[in-house]
Design a protein around this motif. Structure first.
Motif, PDB file in Angstrom:
ATOM      1  N   ALA A 100      -2.350   0.756   0.110  1.00  0.00           N
ATOM      2  CA  ALA A 100      -1.549   1.268   1.225  1.00  0.00           C
ATOM      3  C   ALA A 100      -0.660   0.169   1.787  1.00  0.00           C
ATOM      4  O   ALA A 100       0.495   0.395   2.123  1.00  0.00           O
ATOM      5  N   THR A 122       2.787  -0.314   0.129  1.00  0.00           N
ATOM      6  CA  THR A 122       3.888   0.637   0.266  1.00  0.00           C
ATOM      7  C   THR A 122       4.720   0.259   1.495  1.00  0.00           C
ATOM      8  O   THR A 122       4.390  -0.671   2.219  1.00  0.00           O
ATOM      9  N   HIS A 123       5.807   1.018   1.708  1.00  0.00           N
ATOM     10  CA  HIS A 123       6.708   0.654   2.805  1.00  0.00           C
ATOM     11  C   HIS A 123       7.043   1.865   3.657  1.00  0.00           C
ATOM     12  O   HIS A 123       6.909   3.006   3.227  1.00  0.00           O
ATOM     13  N   GLN A 166       5.683   6.033   4.470  1.00  0.00           N
ATOM     14  CA  GLN A 166       4.604   6.121   3.478  1.00  0.00           C
ATOM     15  C   GLN A 166       3.474   5.173   3.823  1.00  0.00           C
ATOM     16  O   GLN A 166       2.308   5.506   3.701  1.00  0.00           O
ATOM     17  N   ARG A 167       3.868   3.985   4.260  1.00  0.00           N
ATOM     18  CA  ARG A 167       2.870   2.974   4.563  1.00  0.00           C
ATOM     19  C   ARG A 167       1.985   3.442   5.711  1.00  0.00           C
ATOM     20  O   ARG A 167       0.772   3.292   5.679  1.00  0.00           O
ATOM     21  N   ALA A 183      -0.248   6.321   4.384  1.00  0.00           N
ATOM     22  CA  ALA A 183      -1.253   5.841   3.443  1.00  0.00           C
ATOM     23  C   ALA A 183      -2.305   4.999   4.164  1.00  0.00           C
ATOM     24  O   ALA A 183      -3.502   5.116   3.915  1.00  0.00           O
TER      25      ALA A 183
END
Lengths: 309, 318, 258
Positions: C189, C192-193, C196-197, C200
């Protein structure tokens, strides 16, 4: 139905409060066990046993260890660590679980061999890992390329590099430059052109963004080194001709610039110092330069990669 | 204060997995049951009887409307301590013995520790399970389970008892025993609300009944009223096959079977008919006044068009 | 807490005992004694390691299996057999029922684990002839196992409050597996950026974290466990359990028991 509502509100409150608390506690627990990965790797039985214990899901487990390796390196790299002693074991586990995980060999070749802080400084480990990769994936020319790269760049073993490139060049589908590289190893060992070619090849052929950023930074550094050497030659010629140091780039009348100022690979003009030296404006942007940094410049602990690469 | 007051209780389930369709299990129901009444809730299978009971017990939640038992909300634990419930075809923890089961339920109902063992023992005796006190329920017969079920419903001396189909699946002996237990409850002054589709039980036990079909209340009334609303007829049976001529003129129906004759005629001709039989020296077997049975009322209500049902319901409630 | 919760809990315990749940102890005893005798004859120098690893792993596995398979039936079986009707028509609130069921199974697991712990220590004594100071950490590992069981029981109860028993078992088991990789998931997690981050990371934090509670290997190597880890793990497990139970209550509170 107030009683039901009371239960709903209480349960909802407990739910939200516990959710927040568990996040905080989890962070605390994570901080308490920083060597979790270390212990795990140290206690691990051989990857073969691990493979048997993964009940056939060894591919998934390999991916997990591969991710752990990237995180381990990324996490330590970002804080300027000088030791990456777990990178090799993690990559070994990942590749033994899945010997066809080419991206892991690629990563290992690029970050195991360079000296810290840009790598683990274990070129022999990198060679061992890459050879294991070649054993299991004899048709991946990129692995031969990586092997040659390590021999050339880190070990300065030009015969070994030539051998690796020539073996790789015989694989169907190998990039044509493999043959050229094999030939150049013998003739032009240690030349800047060969280095440029190698980094370009890495940049074009790797799928990993860290590897690409690293290659791009090296390529820019090579250009700066080139530019600075070339400009300082022009300054020397000017001084011989006129007996003084030029006050501006315009005086140099550099061919093709029409009296303008030359710029570095990121588009910033070079600086001409009163002593006739050429410097880049932001040396931090060029982590691997040999020429062009101001006198006494200390590069940051963590090499700066540009997100655009 | 009524024992049970149902104010427009309504339940719509949504059925189907993908495309939910509403299924109306119970249309808005209004009903009032007074304290001390034995109230029968009649209707064919799937009419909404169990749904109503589950709504009252808080096992399912109404789509709209509300109800009060002993003037308290349905989710009030104080009210729950004063009611008892026997579900349809009950099933209990079969790893427990009869005694353990009743003891557990007594604990949950808040019967004080001192009283508990005495209460459990009395109750086992009352439902005739004294000998089975230490037998695990998995070895119980259907009738024994039903009796344990009734025992758990009245164990904590509740004021209102809800019984869902208490007689179903029982043999004639068992039914009689359950009937006797319900009569005892009535004598103790408890309010009994029970659902059934067996009309003779309702007729024998109830003060009032409600008829429900397809989720709709079709009628409410006292047994005594329902069965006397139609004008009286009598049934006379005598030995022989002869039908006196005098009787034939009396606007009667005759049925000859074997060596007896059955005649049905208006009540006011009873005297004349008996005189005739005596005169003809015929041997009288029986004379019974006929009244409208609950069955007739029930069938009429169940089959009637649903449109005027609400009217009847309103009338019944008044 | 209300006495009714205790009554429901003790009845749940009684059910587990009468349904022969504790028979797993026989299998465990056979496993431990067999392992102790065998390892004493075969291996050289790692008897203790093998006994501790095997014993603690078996305790964990048996407990998790019981937590899942009894846990998913706690509510659904009562609904299916309609025994719940006669309970909820009494002055028992739904949350009391769920909480009572939880404590009943938790108690069963605690007793079960305690008996198994005796077996582990007996086998340890058999192979190494005496106890060492570091053997105390084994008790900590067992305690962490019980914490895991609490979380698993709550999860199984939670799933069984709305899903069919089979689905609940699948969900619970999946979460057990995922929970052992939760650190990796939090790592994924973090890579990601943007939005989404956030999503997640949120999801990764909601998953149970079993990796910090699994110290079997380090205990087998006689590594000490820091007291702050014991403290924070305890609080974390209890808070997570309470969170899952609250979610289960919220769902069960609204459920129509057809």
């Amino acid at each position: 139905m107030t009683r039901t509502k009371l239960v709903t509100i209480s349960a909802g409150f407990i739910l939200v409060a516990c959710m927040c608390a568990s996040i905080l506690l989890l962070n605390r627990v994570d901080q308490l066990r920083p060597q979790a990965t270390l212990e795990e790797v140290l206690y691990l039985p051989s990857p073969k046993v691990l493979r048997r214990m993964s009940l056939g899901y060894d591919g998934l487990l390999a991916d997990i260890y591969w991710t752990r390796a990237v995180q381990y390196f990324g996490g330590h790299h970002a804080v300027g660590a000088m030791h990456f002693q777990l990178l090799a074991p993690l990559l070994n586990i990942a590749t033994q679980l899945d010997p066809h995980l080419v991206v892991a060999y690629d990563f290992g070749a690029n970050f195991l061999s360079p000296p810290p802080p840009n790598g683990a400084g274990q070129p022999q480990e990198a060679v061992r890992l890459t050879n294991f990769g070649i054993e299991n994936n004899p048709n991946e020319w990129l692995l031969y390329y990586n092997l040659g790269f390590i021999y050339y760049m880190e070990l300065k073993n030009y015969a070994g590099a030539a051998d690796a490139f020539s073996r790789g060049s015989q694989i169907p589908g190998a990039h044509p430059f493999m043959r050229i590289l094999a030939a150049q190893m013998a003739e032009h060992a240690g030349e800047i052109e060969t280095a440029r070619m190698l980094w370009t090849a890495t940049y074009q052929n790797s799928k990993d963004k860290n590897i690409r950023a690293n290659a791009a930074a090296h390529l820019r550094a090579l250009r700066v080194d080139d530019d600075v050497a070339h400009l300082e030659t022009l300054v020397d010629e000017f001084r011989e001709r006129t007996g003084r140091i030029p006050s501006s780039f315009a005086e140099l009348q550099i061919p093709g610039l029409n009296g303008g100022t030359p710029v570095d690979p990121l588009g910033n003009p070079y600086k001409l110092t009163p002593y006739g030296h050429i410097e880049v404006q932001h040396p931090d942007d060029f982590p691997f330069i040999v020429n062009g940094a101001p006198p006494g410049y200390i590069p940051p602990k963590v090499p700066k990669f540009l997100p655009s690469d | 204060m009524p024992a049970i007051e149902i104010l427009g209780l309504e339940k719509t389930y949504s059925v189907g997995f993908w495309r939910k369709r509403p299924k109306r299990a119970l249309l808005p129901l209004h009903l009032k049951v007074e304290k001390g009444e034995v109230f029968g809730f009649l209707g064919p299978n799937g009419a909404g009887k169990s749904t109503t009971l589950k709504l009252l017990m808080g096992l399912v939640f109404p789509t709209s409307g509300s109800a009060k038992i002993l003037d308290m909300d349905l989710d009030d634990p104080r009210m729950k301590a004063r009611i008892g419930f026997l579900p349809e075809q009950p099933y209990f923890y079969d790893y427990l013995t009869g005694q353990e089961l009743l003891n557990y339920y007594a604990q949950l109902s808040g019967v004080p520790g001192k009283e508990r063992s005495h209460r459990v023992a009395t109750m086992l005796e009352r439902v005739g399970l004294k000998d089975a006190a230490n037998v695990q329920l998995r070895k119980f017969s259907k009738g024994m389970l039903q009796r344990v079920g009734i025992a758990q419903a009245i164990l904590h001396n509740p004021e209102v008892v809800f019984l869902d189909e208490p007689m179903s699946g029982l043999d004639p002996m068992g039914r009689r025993e359950v009937r006797e237990l319900m009569e005892q409850l009535k004598h103790e002054g408890k309010t009994v609300f029970f659902s059934t589709h067996i009309l003779s039980d309702a007729e024998a036990l109830c003060d009032r009944v409600a008829v429900i079909n397809k989720g709709e209340l079709r009628g409410v009334g006292a047994i005594s009223e329902l069965t006397s609303t139609v004008q009286g007829k009598i049934e006379i049976v005598w030995r022989g096959t002869a039908i006196p001529a005098a009787l034939k003129n009396m606007n009667a129906e005759f049925f000859v079977s074997g060596d007896s004759v059955r005649a049905i005629l208006p009540e006011q001709q009873q005297e004349a008919a008996l005189e005739t039989l005596q005169r003809e020296r015929l041997h009288l077997i029986s004379l019974t006044p006929l009244s409208t049975s609950l069955e007739e009322y029930y069938l009429q209500k169940v089959q009637q068009a649903s449109a005027n049902a609400t009217q009847t319901a309103a009338g019944g409630r008044a | 807490m209300s006495a009714r919760i205790a009554y429901i809990a003790s009845n749940t315990f009684r059910e587990a005992v009468r349904d022969r749940v504790l028979y797993n102890l026989i299998a465990f005893a056979l496993l431990m004694s067999g392992a102790a005798i065998l390892v004493g004859q075969v291996s050289f120098g790692i008897e203790r390691l093998v006994v501790v690893n095997l014993g603690l792993s078996a305790v964990s596995l048996f407990g998790i299996v019981i937590a899942i398979f009894i846990g998913i039936g706690l509510v659904s079986k009562e609904i299916e057999k309609r025994t719940l009707y006669t309970v909820l028509s009494r002055p028992v609130q739904r949350w009391e029922f769920i909480v009572g069921k939880f404590f009943g199974l938790a108690g069963t697991l605690a007793v079960n684990t305690f008996l198994m712990a005796i077996g582990v220590f007996a086998a340890l004594l058999y192979v190494s002839r005496q106890f060492h100071g570091t053997d105390g950490w084994i008790a900590v590992a067992l305690y962490f196992s019980i914490l895991q069981f609490l979380m698993m029981t709550a999860l199984a109860l939670f799933f069984s409050s709305f899903a069919s028993p089979l689905m609940a078992a699948v969900f619970a088991f999946a979460l057990f597996v995922i929970g052992n990789f939760s650190e990796d998931l939090r790592g994924f997690a973090a890579m990601t950026h943007g939005l989404q981050r956030w999503l997640a990371t949120g999801a990764a934090y909601l998953l149970p974290n079993f990796s910090a509670l699994n110290i079997i290997t380090s205990v087998a190597h006689e590594q000490p466990v820091s007291s702050s880890l014991i403290f924070y793990n305890t609080i974390y497990a209890l808070v997570y359990t309470a969170m899952v139970m609250a979610a289960g209550v919220l769902i069960f509170q609204r459920r129509n028991l057809k």
